[in-house]
Design an enzyme around this catalytic site. Structure first.
Site, mmCIF file in Angstrom:
data_model
loop_
_atom_site.group_PDB
_atom_site.id
_atom_site.type_symbol
_atom_site.label_atom_id
_atom_site.label_comp_id
_atom_site.label_asym_id
_atom_site.label_seq_id
_atom_site.Cartn_x
_atom_site.Cartn_y
_atom_site.Cartn_z
ATOM 1 N N SER A 178 -3.335 -9.346 -1.541
ATOM 2 C CA SER A 178 -3.970 -10.587 -1.072
ATOM 3 C C SER A 178 -4.726 -11.248 -2.218
ATOM 4 O O SER A 178 -5.266 -10.556 -3.092
ATOM 5 C CB SER A 178 -4.954 -10.245 0.049
ATOM 6 O OG SER A 178 -5.856 -11.308 0.266
ATOM 7 N N TYR A 207 -11.747 -5.140 3.159
ATOM 8 C CA TYR A 207 -10.343 -5.547 3.019
ATOM 9 C C TYR A 207 -10.029 -5.890 1.561
ATOM 10 O O TYR A 207 -9.062 -5.390 0.978
ATOM 11 C CB TYR A 207 -10.131 -6.756 3.932
ATOM 12 C CG TYR A 207 -8.817 -7.464 3.800
ATOM 13 C CD1 TYR A 207 -7.694 -7.015 4.497
ATOM 14 C CD2 TYR A 207 -8.687 -8.606 3.015
ATOM 15 C CE1 TYR A 207 -6.487 -7.685 4.393
ATOM 16 C CE2 TYR A 207 -7.487 -9.282 2.905
ATOM 17 C CZ TYR A 207 -6.384 -8.816 3.600
ATOM 18 O OH TYR A 207 -5.188 -9.472 3.483
ATOM 19 N N LYS A 211 -7.465 -4.389 -1.371
ATOM 20 C CA LYS A 211 -6.408 -5.246 -1.924
ATOM 21 C C LYS A 211 -6.472 -5.224 -3.460
ATOM 22 O O LYS A 211 -5.449 -5.257 -4.131
ATOM 23 C CB LYS A 211 -6.532 -6.663 -1.367
ATOM 24 C CG LYS A 211 -6.206 -6.747 0.121
ATOM 25 C CD LYS A 211 -4.729 -6.475 0.361
ATOM 26 C CE LYS A 211 -4.333 -6.207 1.780
ATOM 27 N NZ LYS A 211 -2.904 -5.963 1.971
ATOM 28 N N THR A 242 -0.637 -16.229 10.805
ATOM 29 C CA THR A 242 -0.164 -14.986 11.434
ATOM 30 C C THR A 242 -1.227 -14.513 12.426
ATOM 31 O O THR A 242 -2.393 -14.923 12.328
ATOM 32 C CB THR A 242 0.025 -13.868 10.388
ATOM 33 O OG1 THR A 242 -1.263 -13.559 9.828
ATOM 34 C CG2 THR A 242 0.991 -14.267 9.290
HETATM 35 N N1 LIG Z 1 -1.512 -13.820 6.624
HETATM 36 C C1 LIG Z 1 -2.081 -14.087 5.466
HETATM 37 O O1 LIG Z 1 -2.460 -15.222 5.171
HETATM 38 C C2 LIG Z 1 -2.268 -12.996 4.452
HETATM 39 C C3 LIG Z 1 -2.930 -13.323 3.280
HETATM 40 C C4 LIG Z 1 -3.077 -12.346 2.309
HETATM 41 C C5 LIG Z 1 -2.534 -11.092 2.502
HETATM 42 N N2 LIG Z 1 -1.901 -10.794 3.673
HETATM 43 C C6 LIG Z 1 -1.346 -9.438 3.833
HETATM 44 O O2 LIG Z 1 -0.094 -9.493 4.431
HETATM 45 C C7 LIG Z 1 0.134 -8.327 5.214
HETATM 46 C C8 LIG Z 1 0.526 -8.739 6.610
HETATM 47 O O3 LIG Z 1 -0.514 -9.542 7.146
HETATM 48 P P1 LIG Z 1 -0.352 -10.379 8.488
HETATM 49 O O4 LIG Z 1 -1.221 -11.554 8.324
HETATM 50 O O5 LIG Z 1 1.072 -10.546 8.847
HETATM 51 O O6 LIG Z 1 -1.057 -9.370 9.525
HETATM 52 P P2 LIG Z 1 -0.796 -9.129 11.085
HETATM 53 O O7 LIG Z 1 -0.310 -10.343 11.735
HETATM 54 O O8 LIG Z 1 -2.058 -8.513 11.606
HETATM 55 O O9 LIG Z 1 0.333 -8.019 11.089
HETATM 56 C C9 LIG Z 1 0.043 -6.737 10.601
HETATM 57 C C10 LIG Z 1 1.184 -5.805 10.925
HETATM 58 O O10 LIG Z 1 0.831 -4.517 10.432
HETATM 59 C C11 LIG Z 1 1.015 -3.558 11.470
HETATM 60 N N3 LIG Z 1 0.098 -2.456 11.227
HETATM 61 C C12 LIG Z 1 -1.250 -2.488 11.187
HETATM 62 N N4 LIG Z 1 -1.741 -1.268 10.916
HETATM 63 C C13 LIG Z 1 -0.667 -0.454 10.758
HETATM 64 C C14 LIG Z 1 -0.527 0.915 10.470
HETATM 65 N N5 LIG Z 1 -1.581 1.708 10.288
HETATM 66 N N6 LIG Z 1 0.719 1.419 10.369
HETATM 67 C C15 LIG Z 1 1.802 0.638 10.547
HETATM 68 N N7 LIG Z 1 1.730 -0.668 10.842
HETATM 69 C C16 LIG Z 1 0.506 -1.206 10.952
HETATM 70 C C17 LIG Z 1 0.772 -4.349 12.761
HETATM 71 O O11 LIG Z 1 1.443 -3.786 13.860
HETATM 72 P P3 LIG Z 1 0.718 -2.767 14.901
HETATM 73 O O12 LIG Z 1 -0.681 -3.288 15.102
HETATM 74 O O13 LIG Z 1 1.583 -2.810 16.103
HETATM 75 O O14 LIG Z 1 0.744 -1.437 14.211
HETATM 76 C C18 LIG Z 1 1.457 -5.665 12.394
HETATM 77 O O15 LIG Z 1 2.843 -5.563 12.593
HETATM 78 C C19 LIG Z 1 -1.163 -7.523 5.153
HETATM 79 O O16 LIG Z 1 -1.048 -6.512 4.190
HETATM 80 C C20 LIG Z 1 -2.190 -8.550 4.727
HETATM 81 O O17 LIG Z 1 -3.240 -7.962 4.007
HETATM 82 C C21 LIG Z 1 -1.772 -11.716 4.661
#
Ligand SMILES: NC(=O)c1ccc[n+]([C@@H]2O[C@H](COP(=O)([O-])OP(=O)(O)OC[C@H]3O[C@@H](n4cnc5c(N)ncnc54)[C@H](OP(=O)(O)O)[C@@H]3O)[C@@H](O)[C@H]2O)c1
Length: 333
Positions: A178, A207, A211, A242
């Site tokens: 991130s 968090y 990261k 998301t």
């Molecule tokens: N969205 C953004 O703008 C953004 C920005 C920077 C970085 N990121 C990074 O992108 C990645 C995805 O983010 P997102 O925004 O898509 O998040 P999200 O919508 O919360 O999705 C997270 C996913 O991870 C799964 N998960 C959580 N804990 C887990 C575990 N212990 N084992 C296996 N699966 C697990 C969740 O499913 P379950 O809860 O069913 O397990 C879900 O499918 C993350 O690493 C986040 O740090 C996102």
């Protein structure tokens, strides 16, 4: 791909301004100069594992990989959410090969066991995309005693990567980090973020610290796994719409609102890194298909001793001793 000076300058300004680069404006403009798409069918006959793929960016990554012909393996903690994700993929791509695995990456023993079973099922793995992410509102520890963000973003992925080292030979590892990492330096003294060590817990800080650790870890893996021909990159998605963002950062989501990029645009670079045939080396941090600096300001610069201590911590806590490369003169934090 070498950018002309004007495009390179504009790209840099967008990156540093955050709002221009991280939002939907980023890919809308950069698409004009970023590297070409992977060839259609680039991943036919290849298996790719995406963690945290039941929603958000993980599901979007799986969708992009399946469009290129990959057999995609989705993990998540909840089997019914995974089934829903699989149905959504098959509705769009009826011929896609989609396999689901309920697996909690924050459970280190469970992840080691999952990797053992997966390696039997899939003896040749083209890539793993470590995408699973959390932002625990309170300091939470796993049953094994690790702070949850650390276990999910750092320790579990380490166990999984090294558990799949054999099947991954000649393949790729992508770590989804991130831009929040830019605000934190590597804290090797207190990786578990204990209150005694660092004062009151903050979800955003917890968090972002992990990261930052992912950025360092990707470089360490790249060096350590090079002998196996495994190429490792980290990427950050910018700001994407998301469930993770709307649930964990509702005020930010409301403020950024229509500027947030969609999940497919956030996942684009992870898909591209897993599939491109371009010669991109190993060990880079990428965003919108371009290598980025690991530091926004000098805040992220740590010492070689910090990196060594962090690497030792990861290996000790997971019981997964890497091969040894990368210990003496590891990357800067
Ligand atoms: N969205 C953004 O703008 C953004 C920005 C920077 C970085 N990121 C990074 O992108 C990645 C995805 O983010 P997102 O925004 O898509 O998040 P999200 O919508 O919360 O999705 C997270 C996913 O991870 C799964 N998960 C959580 N804990 C887990 C575990 N212990 N084992 C296996 N699966 C697990 C969740 O499913 P379950 O809860 O069913 O397990 C879900 O499918 C993350 O690493 C986040 O740090 C996102």
């Amino acid at each position: 791909m070498v950018l002309n000076r004007a495009a390179a300058a504009l790209d840099w300004v967008m990156d540093k301004s955050l709002v221009l680069g991280y939002t939907r404006v980023g890919p809308a403009l950069r698409r004009a100069w970023w590297p070409h798409d992977p060839a259609p069918g680039a991943l036919v006959g290849r298996h790719v594992l995406v963690t945290g793929a039941s929603g958000g960016l993980g599901l979007a990554t799986a969708r992009g990989l399946a469009r290129l012909g990959a057999t995609v393996h989705l993990t998540g903690r909840d089997a019914s959410r995974l089934d829903t994700a699989r149905s959504a993929l098959l509705e769009e791509q009826p011929l896609a090969e989609v396999v689901t695995h309920a697996a909690d990456v924050s459970d280190l023993a469970g992840t080691a066991e999952f990797a053992r079973a997966f390696a039997v099922e899939v003896p040749r793995l083209h890539a793993v995309v470590h995408n699973a992410g959390v932002m625990p509102p309170q300091r939470t520890t796993t049953p094994e005693g690790h702070e949850l963000a650390l276990a999910t973003h750092v320790l579990g992925p380490h166990v999984l990567t090294y558990g799949l080292r054999g099947p991954l030979a000649g393949g790729r590892v992508v770590l989804v980090t991130s831009g929040g990492a830019y605000g934190q330096r590597l804290d090797a003294d207190d990786p578990e973020y204990t209150e005694a060590g660092r004062g009151a817990y903050s979800a955003v800080t917890a968090y972002a610290r992990t990261k930052r650790m992912q950025l360092v870890l990707a470089e360490l893996w790249a060096r350590d796994l090079d002998a196996d021909g495994i190429r490792v990159h980290s990427m950050h998605p910018g700001w994407a719409d998301t469930p993770g963002v709307t649930d964990s950062l509702p005020r930010f989501a409301a403020l950024a609102g229509p500027l947030l990029r969609d999940a497919d645009s956030g996942a684009d670079t992870a898909v591209w890194l897993a599939a491109t045939s371009d010669a991109i080396g190993t060990g880079g941090l990428w965003h919108d298909r371009r290598r980025r600096s690991r530091h926004y300001l000098p805040v992220g610069v740590g010492t070689a001793e910090d990196v060594e201590a962090f690497w030792r911590f990861v290996r000790d806590e997971t019981g997964v001793p890497a091969s040894g490369a990368g210990r003496d003169d590891g990357p800067g934090a």
